[in-house]
Design an enzyme around this catalytic site. Structure first.
Site, mmCIF file in Angstrom:
data_model
loop_
_atom_site.group_PDB
_atom_site.id
_atom_site.type_symbol
_atom_site.label_atom_id
_atom_site.label_comp_id
_atom_site.label_asym_id
_atom_site.label_seq_id
_atom_site.Cartn_x
_atom_site.Cartn_y
_atom_site.Cartn_z
ATOM 1 N N ASN A 23 -7.555 13.763 4.008
ATOM 2 C CA ASN A 23 -6.236 14.341 3.167
ATOM 3 C C ASN A 23 -6.509 15.691 2.811
ATOM 4 O OD1 ASN A 23 -4.987 14.596 0.638
ATOM 5 N ND2 ASN A 23 -5.175 12.605 -0.029
ATOM 6 N N GLY A 71 -4.802 17.590 0.518
ATOM 7 C CA GLY A 71 -4.744 17.993 -0.867
ATOM 8 C C GLY A 71 -6.295 17.582 -1.289
ATOM 9 N N ASP A 99 -13.358 8.519 -2.825
ATOM 10 C CA ASP A 99 -12.389 7.434 -2.573
ATOM 11 C C ASP A 99 -11.755 7.397 -4.240
ATOM 12 O OD1 ASP A 99 -11.191 5.485 -0.909
ATOM 13 O OD2 ASP A 99 -11.695 4.453 -2.522
ATOM 14 N N SER A 100 -10.700 7.681 -4.147
ATOM 15 C CA SER A 100 -9.953 7.624 -5.498
ATOM 16 C C SER A 100 -8.583 7.067 -5.686
ATOM 17 C CB SER A 100 -9.897 9.267 -5.765
ATOM 18 O OG SER A 100 -9.137 9.883 -4.623
HETATM 19 P P1 IMP Z 1 -8.087 7.528 -0.480
HETATM 20 O O1 IMP Z 1 -9.164 7.692 -1.729
HETATM 21 O O2 IMP Z 1 -8.164 8.396 0.304
HETATM 22 O O3 IMP Z 1 -8.053 5.970 -0.301
HETATM 23 O O4 IMP Z 1 -6.693 7.911 -1.402
HETATM 24 C C1 IMP Z 1 -6.594 8.145 -2.746
HETATM 25 C C2 IMP Z 1 -5.254 8.219 -3.121
HETATM 26 O O5 IMP Z 1 -4.958 8.201 -4.567
HETATM 27 C C3 IMP Z 1 -4.469 9.536 -2.696
HETATM 28 O O6 IMP Z 1 -3.789 9.508 -1.694
HETATM 29 C C4 IMP Z 1 -3.776 9.904 -3.866
HETATM 30 O O7 IMP Z 1 -2.480 9.201 -3.666
HETATM 31 C C5 IMP Z 1 -4.349 9.199 -5.057
HETATM 32 N N1 IMP Z 1 -5.037 10.268 -5.926
HETATM 33 C C6 IMP Z 1 -6.362 10.243 -5.666
HETATM 34 N N2 IMP Z 1 -6.557 11.372 -6.478
HETATM 35 C C7 IMP Z 1 -5.682 12.030 -6.898
HETATM 36 C C8 IMP Z 1 -5.373 13.205 -7.873
HETATM 37 O O8 IMP Z 1 -6.272 14.180 -8.081
HETATM 38 N N3 IMP Z 1 -4.126 13.514 -7.847
HETATM 39 C C9 IMP Z 1 -3.015 12.796 -7.372
HETATM 40 N N4 IMP Z 1 -3.421 11.622 -6.734
HETATM 41 C C10 IMP Z 1 -4.574 11.324 -6.263
#
Ligand code: IMP
Length: 217
Positions: free
Chosen positions: A23, A25, A82-83
């Site tokens: 990701n 971002g 993971d967020s």
């Molecule tokens: P993963 O941790 O890659 O499974 O995806 C976490 C998803 O949570 C991201 O794709 C975002 O959509 C969302 N997310 C996590 N952190 C943030 C943040 O700081 N701002 C906005 N969206 C977030």
């Protein structure tokens, strides 16, 4: 509270680290959060690592499996985040499925609209409370793994506001602030203070805990 400058300790231990994410971002934020410590992060995509399937049932489990997959494939220390966004009126959804709600096209306008639609159809009382959470897993090549969690609470605003940040940033207004994360530049979103008091974003709060832990080595 970080009572002494953690930069030399972190730099000595890590130097360079694999950021187990595809990701862009998130990678950008991880790089920014590591740079004060003089640590460089290289993204999993740049190393040609594949993304493991996120089969865990918690943020913590998914962070650990991503970090371990990256350190296993690269032989280097790896950090995974993971967020996600947990919305009180939706029983914590989208939660660990935050990325999935945006679909293969990563359409977050659609994912944010879905949150509003589901809150309205559930008749959820306002204000619409939510929190972002980040579980950071640090995996070492010798098999050790440690997890640090950070969380920030706030309210959801519709229509979305601001074009900065990524993901769900435009609908999240952290408590004590009038602007959404989407209206803040990344420095403001991290909100890292120089005196060691708590940072603002979930990810920056998790990083503070990581830095504090590395001081103990
Ligand atoms: P993963 O941790 O890659 O499974 O995806 C976490 C998803 O949570 C991201 O794709 C975002 O959509 C969302 N997310 C996590 N952190 C943030 C943040 O700081 N701002 C906005 N969206 C977030």
């Amino acid at each position: 509270m970080i009572s002494e400058d953690p930069a030399p300790a972190v730099r000595r231990l890590l130097g360079r680290i694999v950021a187990a994410t595809h990701n862009a971002g998130k990678l950008g934020e991880i790089k920014e959060l590591l740079s004060p410590y003089g640590v460089d992060a290289i993204g999993a995509a740049a190393l040609g690592l594949t993304e493991p399937e996120e089969t865990g049932l918690t943020f913590r489990d998914n962070a650990v499996l991503k970090a371990q997959a990256a350190t296993g494939a690269s032989g280097e220390a790896a950090l995974a985040d993971d967020s996600g966004l947990c919305v009180a009126g939706l029983g914590g959804a989208p939660g660990i499925h935050s990325a999935r709600w945006a679909g293969a096209a990563k359409d977050f306008a659609k994912a944010m609209a879905r949150i509003e639609r589901e809150l309205l159809s559930a008749g959820a009382p306002r204000p619409w409370r939510a929190y972002f959470i980040s579980a950071l897993a640090l995996a070492w090549p010798d098999g050790r793994v440690e997890v640090f969690e950070g969380r920030v609470d706030g309210e959801l605003v519709f229509p979305p506001r601001g074009a900065k940040g990524f993901g769900y940033d435009p609908i999240f207004r952290p408590d004590g602030h009038s602007r959404t994360f989407g209206e803040m530049n990344s420095e403001e979103k991290h909100g890292l203070p120089s005196d060691g008091s708590p940072a603002l974003s979930h990810r920056a709060r998790a990083f503070q805990k990581l830095a504090q832990r590395l001081l103990q080595f």
